[in-house]
Design a protein around this motif. Structure first.
Motif, PDB file in Angstrom:
ATOM      1  N   PHE A   9      11.633  -9.052  31.719  1.00 28.55           N
ATOM      2  CA  PHE A   9      11.223  -9.083  30.270  1.00 28.55           C
ATOM      3  C   PHE A   9      11.764  -9.905  29.513  1.00 28.55           C
ATOM      4  CE2 PHE A   9      14.323  -5.457  30.106  1.00 28.55           C
ATOM      5  CZ  PHE A   9      14.960  -6.040  29.192  1.00 28.55           C
ATOM      6  N   THR A  10      11.473 -10.435  28.163  1.00 27.86           N
ATOM      7  CA  THR A  10      12.022 -11.388  27.818  1.00 27.86           C
ATOM      8  C   THR A  10      11.923 -10.959  26.261  1.00 27.86           C
ATOM      9  OG1 THR A  10       9.938 -12.450  27.104  1.00 27.86           O
ATOM     10  CG2 THR A  10      11.192 -13.624  28.854  1.00 27.86           C
ATOM     11  N   VAL A  11      13.103 -11.220  25.533  1.00 25.50           N
ATOM     12  CA  VAL A  11      13.403 -10.827  24.109  1.00 25.50           C
ATOM     13  C   VAL A  11      13.977 -11.895  23.082  1.00 25.50           C
ATOM     14  CG1 VAL A  11      13.927  -8.459  24.831  1.00 25.50           C
ATOM     15  CG2 VAL A  11      15.685 -10.235  24.713  1.00 25.50           C
ATOM     16  N   GLY A  99      15.761 -23.203  27.234  1.00 32.17           N
ATOM     17  CA  GLY A  99      16.960 -23.688  26.629  1.00 32.17           C
ATOM     18  C   GLY A  99      17.730 -22.669  25.733  1.00 32.17           C
ATOM     19  N   PRO A 100      18.969 -23.458  25.323  1.00 35.72           N
ATOM     20  CA  PRO A 100      19.855 -22.277  24.597  1.00 35.72           C
ATOM     21  C   PRO A 100      19.301 -21.821  23.206  1.00 35.72           C
ATOM     22  CG  PRO A 100      20.458 -24.705  24.398  1.00 35.72           C
ATOM     23  CD  PRO A 100      19.311 -24.773  25.188  1.00 35.72           C
ATOM     24  N   HIS A 101      18.327 -22.045  22.713  1.00 36.86           N
ATOM     25  CA  HIS A 101      17.600 -21.826  21.580  1.00 36.86           C
ATOM     26  C   HIS A 101      16.324 -20.890  21.630  1.00 36.86           C
ATOM     27  CE1 HIS A 101      20.848 -23.526  19.329  1.00 36.86           C
ATOM     28  NE2 HIS A 101      20.560 -24.920  19.950  1.00 36.86           N
ATOM     29  N   GLY A 102      15.979 -20.588  22.977  1.00 41.47           N
ATOM     30  CA  GLY A 102      14.923 -20.083  23.221  1.00 41.47           C
ATOM     31  C   GLY A 102      15.167 -18.620  23.552  1.00 41.47           C
ATOM     32  N   ARG A 103      14.274 -17.821  24.067  1.00 39.87           N
ATOM     33  CA  ARG A 103      14.274 -16.503  24.372  1.00 39.87           C
ATOM     34  C   ARG A 103      14.849 -16.058  25.435  1.00 39.87           C
ATOM     35  NH1 ARG A 103       9.627 -12.956  22.625  1.00 39.87           N
ATOM     36  NH2 ARG A 103       9.438 -12.463  24.585  1.00 39.87           N
ATOM     37  N   LEU A 138      16.869  -0.795  23.743  1.00 36.88           N
ATOM     38  CA  LEU A 138      18.198  -1.032  23.205  1.00 36.88           C
ATOM     39  C   LEU A 138      18.572  -2.431  22.770  1.00 36.88           C
ATOM     40  CD1 LEU A 138      20.856   0.302  22.599  1.00 36.88           C
ATOM     41  CD2 LEU A 138      21.647   0.027  25.149  1.00 36.88           C
ATOM     42  N   ILE A 139      18.231  -3.341  23.618  1.00 38.84           N
ATOM     43  CA  ILE A 139      18.462  -4.643  23.148  1.00 38.84           C
ATOM     44  C   ILE A 139      17.700  -5.114  21.992  1.00 38.84           C
ATOM     45  CG2 ILE A 139      17.927  -7.184  23.783  1.00 38.84           C
ATOM     46  CD1 ILE A 139      18.083  -6.022  26.866  1.00 38.84           C
ATOM     47  N   ARG A 140      16.580  -4.743  21.728  1.00 35.55           N
ATOM     48  CA  ARG A 140      15.555  -5.323  20.597  1.00 35.55           C
ATOM     49  C   ARG A 140      15.802  -4.422  19.232  1.00 35.55           C
ATOM     50  NH1 ARG A 140       9.574  -5.320  23.168  1.00 35.55           N
ATOM     51  NH2 ARG A 140       9.271  -5.395  20.791  1.00 35.55           N
ATOM     52  N   ALA A 141      15.914  -2.843  19.285  1.00 38.61           N
ATOM     53  CA  ALA A 141      16.074  -2.312  18.301  1.00 38.61           C
ATOM     54  C   ALA A 141      17.492  -1.490  17.856  1.00 38.61           C
ATOM     55  CB  ALA A 141      14.911  -1.322  18.297  1.00 38.61           C
TER      56      ALA A 141
END
Length: 169
Positions: A9-11, A99-103, A138-141
């Motif tokens: 998944f991506t966050v 890249g470093p500023h992406g998801r 947990l990561i997102r919220a």
């Protein structure tokens, strides 16, 4: 060739936030975890009484990049080979493909847990709920759902020896 069990998944959160959440095992997998999960070389235990015991050794802790646990001992009550997790590796790879500023992308792989392993289907469902559900929450919220396995029917079928292997899609 059989492939290892995977979930991804991506966050929006940073790689370090994803790394920190992975290592907060009690807040996404289970509060039935005994031992230090966030120290390289440490061994710790996950337990669901009468169903699942596994002892992991943390073998890789690369902040913001990767976490790996080697399963050094296991007992699954619902499989013929009670120790089929022993010797497998649970891997979390963290990347930023844009890249470093992406998801941030998390690729979870249970290396050695392939389709030809008896617990694959039940474990795939459980890992999906814990990783893509609870860990991602947990990561997102900031709040996971440790110990919440909502597919009791699959587990009951596995325990009774009547689990059906779903057709490939």
């Amino acid at each position: 060739m059989s492939t290892d069990l995977t979930h991804s998944f991506t966050v929006e959160q940073t790689p370090q936030q994803v790394f920190d959440a992975i290592n907060d095992v009690r807040h996404w997998w289970s509060d039935n975890v005994v031992g230090d999960t966030a120290t390289l070389g440490a061994e710790w235990v996950y337990l669901t009484p009468d169903i699942h015991f596994s002892k992991q050794r943390t073998t890789v802790l690369s902040p913001g990049q990767r976490v790996e646990w080697l399963v050094v001992d296991s007992h699954l009550s619902f499989t013929d080979d009670k120790e089929e997790w022993t010797g497998t590796t649970i891997r979390f790879e963290i990347t930023q493909p844009d890249g470093p500023h992406g998801r941030t992308r998390l690729d979870f792989t249970h290396v050695g847990l392939t389709r030809d392993v008896e617990c694959h289907d039940v474990c795939e469902t459980a890992w999906g709920q814990y990783v893509v559900g609870s860990l991602r929450d947990l990561i997102r919220a900031g709040v996971g759902r440790p110990g919440e396995f909502s597919n009791q029917e699959s587990l009951d079928a596995a325990l009774a020896g009547t689990a059906q292997v779903p057709s490939a899609s």
